[in-house]
Scaffold this active site. Structure first.
Site, PDB file in Angstrom:
ATOM      1  N   ASP A  11       2.215 -12.864  -1.593  1.00  0.00           N
ATOM      2  CA  ASP A  11       3.642 -12.496  -2.322  1.00  0.00           C
ATOM      3  C   ASP A  11       3.885 -13.442  -3.341  1.00  0.00           C
ATOM      4  O   ASP A  11       3.766 -14.573  -3.216  1.00  0.00           O
ATOM      5  CB  ASP A  11       4.916 -12.703  -1.142  1.00  0.00           C
ATOM      6  CG  ASP A  11       4.813 -11.675  -0.022  1.00  0.00           C
ATOM      7  OD1 ASP A  11       4.157 -10.435  -0.345  1.00  0.00           O
ATOM      8  OD2 ASP A  11       5.345 -11.660   0.871  1.00  0.00           O
ATOM      9  N   ASP A 130       8.302   0.366   2.657  1.00  0.00           N
ATOM     10  CA  ASP A 130       8.870  -0.455   3.593  1.00  0.00           C
ATOM     11  C   ASP A 130       9.792   0.282   4.529  1.00  0.00           C
ATOM     12  O   ASP A 130      10.880   1.038   4.311  1.00  0.00           O
ATOM     13  CB  ASP A 130       9.827  -1.431   2.597  1.00  0.00           C
ATOM     14  CG  ASP A 130       9.141  -2.269   2.118  1.00  0.00           C
ATOM     15  OD1 ASP A 130       7.959  -2.890   2.466  1.00  0.00           O
ATOM     16  OD2 ASP A 130       9.743  -2.887   1.095  1.00  0.00           O
TER      17      ASP A 130
END
Lengths: 262, 207
Positions: A11, A130
């Site tokens: 990330d 997600d």
């Protein structure tokens, strides 16, 4: 035989690798390039770089590091984060990214998927989803803008519907991030992944929940996913890739063994 | 030794270029026929669709140039498929320098078990004395991303199994070679293949 893929996810925020718990409270892990090189050398099959703030801040992913990564590593890598036009995709692919992954912009404009697939081919268009399990309604719901807690919001899509929608629009791969599981290291969401696997004719990558080697064995054997993505267990050396791969090989799972160093 | 990567206007050229640079080779990226003709080695990369790539090669006026090359040529992924006579992807005539055809891979009944595209690391098994696999294990992992493939035949240099299908993961005819996988993204195995390509001898190109 096609090997199952081990995919460390880095990330990226403001040019550094970070990791949060359930998408919150990001802590800095380190600089991008040394981590990428370390993972490639350690036996990772693929890397994903996720600019987690790009979409929610309406910014474009900071791209300067993409070419440096492409120069350095000899395994495939995906770049994600705020890619919402053909031009942005073209630039990232030209700099050496093998695939680009689209999440929130595809929800805002599903036609973007078709456009990108027509232009660059199915093989390099990944859709990230997600997915949040809502216990009250017993439903899997798609969320967007999850990189920023204050902007994270539920969409009108249920996960199974959106998955089928992106596949019908030509997505070449799906990364299913099970949000309830993210960062808590209790294992992948086998139940959900199994359900989505049955609906997904393109490669499916599990994301969210890896805490130990057994979680990887479980997700490959029980959910039959093509790859398993994880971040913190690799960053913190809780799971060492070499040991993970040996354990998976011992469990009879098709895995690319570590290359001998010259 | 000079190396030209053909600029097909659609390919991801950087990763191929970087892979050779890691080997100490400095490739030139070009769509200029005279530059391509005079190179010691030529790489034909490719991503996207066969139809779009052939359209680009026609627009660039490179079709005859590529067909007439005498030096070792390596087509990568879609670039390998372009070396065959035709591709089912858009029903398009290709360069035809290797007398075989590119067909769609078949999704099995258990689509979840064998998804397409065929994406990831799979084993490449040499089926003949393959100069590009010199120094590698008889079964080496390489990185694939594709939905179209060439069936095994007399021009097959290596095979790969996916589901119930065994397809040609490397092909060759004379000075033309093709790899369905991406050597530039296949770790040390891929680097060895690219190095072997640079070190091909005249004898290797006559078989």
């Amino acid at each position: 035989m096609l090997a199952k893929r081990i995919i460390p996810c880095l990330d990226v925020r403001d040019g550094e690798v970070v990791k949060g718990v359930q998408f919150r409270n990001h802590e800095i892990i380190g600089a991008i390039e040394p981590l990428a090189a370390r993972y490639a050398a350690a036996g990772a099959d693929e890397l994903v770089f996720y600019d987690i703030t790009a979409s929610s801040d309406a910014r474009v992913v900071d791209k300067s590091w993409v070419e440096r990564i492409a120069r350095q590593i000899d395994i495939p890598f995906t770049v994600a984060g705020g890619i919402s036009s053909i031009e942005q995709a073209r630039e990232l692919l030209a700099m050496g990214a093998d695939k680009i992954s689209i999440n929130s912009p595809a929800l805002r404009n599903p036609d973007l998927i078709n456009t990108l697939v027509d232009e660059f081919g199915q093989q390099c268009i990944v859709i990230g989803i997600d997915s949040f399990y809502d216990a009250e309604t017993d439903r899997y719901l798609v969320y967007q803008f999850t990189g920023d807690e204050s902007k994270s919001q539920q969409t009108r899509w249920q996960t199974a519907e959106w998955l089928q929608e992106v596949v019908s629009r030509g997505a070449g791969e799906v990364v299913l991030n099970c949000m309830n599981q993210d960062g808590v290291r209790q294992g992948y969401d086998i139940k959900q992944l199994k359900q989505m696997r049955a609906l997904c004719p393109v490669p499916l990558i599990a994301s969210g929940g890896a805490g130990c080697i057994e979680h990887f064995t479980d997700v490959f054997t029980a959910a039959e996913v093509d790859g398993a993505l994880a971040a913190s267990v690799f960053h913190k050396n809780t799971v060492v890739i070499a040991e993970l791969k040996q354990a998976l090989i011992d469990a009879g799972i098709a895995i690319r063994p570590l290359e001998q160093t010259q | 030794m000079s190396l030209v990567i053909v600029d097909t206007s659609c390919a991801n050229l950087s990763s191929v270029k970087f892979a050779f640079e890691r080997l100490g080779v400095n490739p030139v990226i070009s769509a200029d026929a005279s530059v391509i003709r005079s190179a010691d080695r030529v790489i034909l990369p490719g991503v996207g669709t066969a139809k779009a790539a052939m359209r680009n090669l026609h627009q660039l006026g490179l079709v005859d140039t590529l067909r007439q090359l005498q030096q070792p040529v390596l087509g990568i992924c879609l670039g390998m498929q372009l070396l065959t006579e035709s591709s089912a992807e858009g029903n398009v005539d290709c360069l035809g320098v290797i007398p075989t055809r590119t067909k769609a891979m078949q999704q099995g009944q258990e689509s979840a078990q064998f998804p397409l595209p065929h994406m990831g690391w799979n084993t490449v098994v040499a089926s003949t004395d393959n100069p590009l696999l010199k120094g590698l294990d008889s079964s080496a992992y390489c990185y694939f991303v594709h939905s179209f493939a060439v069936a095994t035949d007399a021009y097959t240099l290596a095979t790969t199994q996916y589901g119930n299908t065994r397809f040609a993961s490397m092909i060759g005819h004379g000075n033309f070679f093709g790899a369905q996988f991406h050597p530039e993204r296949s770790g040390k195995v891929g680097a060895t293949i690219l190095k072997n390509f640079m070190e091909l001898t005249d004898a290797d190109s006559r078989t």
